[in-house]
Design an enzyme around this catalytic site. Sequence first.
Site, short mmCIF file in Angstrom:
data_model
loop_
_atom_site.label_atom_id
_atom_site.label_comp_id
_atom_site.label_asym_id
_atom_site.label_seq_id
_atom_site.Cartn_x
_atom_site.Cartn_y
_atom_site.Cartn_z
N LYS A 124 7.80 -5.59 -1.15
CA LYS A 124 7.07 -5.79 -2.42
C LYS A 124 8.31 -6.13 -4.01
O LYS A 124 9.34 -5.71 -3.92
CB LYS A 124 6.19 -5.45 -2.41
CG LYS A 124 5.20 -5.71 -1.56
CD LYS A 124 4.64 -7.25 -1.12
CE LYS A 124 4.16 -7.23 0.32
NZ LYS A 124 2.82 -6.66 0.54
C1 LIG Z 1 1.10 -6.81 0.76
C2 LIG Z 1 0.32 -8.00 1.90
C3 LIG Z 1 -1.56 -7.42 1.16
C4 LIG Z 1 -0.89 -5.66 1.71
O1 LIG Z 1 -0.23 -4.83 1.60
P1 LIG Z 1 0.15 -3.53 1.84
O2 LIG Z 1 0.48 -2.33 1.31
O3 LIG Z 1 1.12 -3.76 3.38
O4 LIG Z 1 -1.16 -3.01 3.08
C5 LIG Z 1 -2.16 -7.76 1.24
N1 LIG Z 1 -1.35 -9.45 0.91
C6 LIG Z 1 -1.12 -10.05 -0.13
C7 LIG Z 1 -0.99 -11.24 -0.08
C8 LIG Z 1 -0.06 -8.98 0.96
O5 LIG Z 1 1.77 -10.08 0.54
#
Ligand SMILES: *Cc1c(COP(=O)(O)O)cnc(C)c1O
Length: 379
Positions: A184
Amino acid sequence: MWKIPLFDLNYDDQELKAVSDVLKNKWLTAGEKTAAFEDKFGRYLGGSVHCCAVSSGTAALHLALLSRDIGPGDEVIISGLTFVADLNVVVLTGARPVLADIKSLDDWNIDPRAIKIKITDKTKAVIVVHYAGWPCDMDEIRQLCKSNNLLLIEDAAHAPGATYKDLKCGTIGDIGCFSFFSNKNLSTGEGGMVTASAPELIRKIKLMRSHGMTSMTIDRHHGRAISYDVVLPGLNYRIDEIKSALGIVQLKKLDQANEKRGKIVAAYIKHLEKIKDVKIPWKNPAGDRISSWHIFPILLKKENLRIQFMDALKFKGIQTSIHYPAMNDFNYYKGIMNQPVDTADEVSRKMVTLPLFPGMTGDDVDMICNEIKHFFMNR
Ligand SMILES: *Cc1c(COP(=O)(O)O)cnc(C)c1O
């Protein structure tokens, strides 16, 4: 293995030092660094936002729903084009997920008109995702939620730093949910944040994050508490000090990193807009919002070319991905969902995500775009 990976960490010695400081301090679970991360993140978002750091974006979404007692008999509207976590957390509460289609092949965010059509007397909440970092039509969506008394949750996993009419994503609805998963914009490996302007909501979510207990281990360690009460059933969705320390460093870098991402996307668009077999979403975005440029998705006009396209780039050492496969097609959901969302399904079949990270160079973009040109020239 990859010449150009889909994503690369924006890390340097500062992250290394932050982690070694935590190890030297010998306190690993949620403590001072976590409190500082929450405080700084809230100040970054602006307004009077309260924050609760958690173990993942999925934990954040799950707590958001649980904090408002969403469960059996309720319906929750989610985007037809999102990560499966949005769907899974709704299902795990016992509520029924309802897919709403996206706006168009130019704007892949949830369509306010589609939300409106899907509202029933059972609808309790809407989860919107700011896809790729592009803010949704929040005025329209907020108005719909307000007039139908629905909880508005922003899945801001793609959108830390993105703005809508000068408001930061994650502060516009009732609850914001962020992810700090390693790929991210703000990376801590695993991690997440719940944000809300209502302090009592964050107080409740902080209790739910840690077994519903009225004191944390750190409080007992510091002699601030000797025991605890349990005031509601909770989970263990805590983050730890190492990740919080990484988060503090990454937050400092976020705006600059997002800017770099934006420049890379502009370079991509300059090359790719000449290729008629490729469609680029958000080419003419609304002027009232700024993306956080989380990913760079393109649409292949001919869907039967996707596997060959991804293979051709792979052969050149370029990693690509798909954000996201259609949720109706997953084995578990195939039999029970059956909620076609035509535009989202078309995007799921035809889209490809190209590499995007702050450390990418202009040469990387040139190379990728030349390979893409080459691919279509030979077809
Ligand atoms: C990465 C992501 C999540 C989940 O986050 P995690 O930290 O991996 O549990 C939820 N929604 C979206 C759109 C994402 O890109």
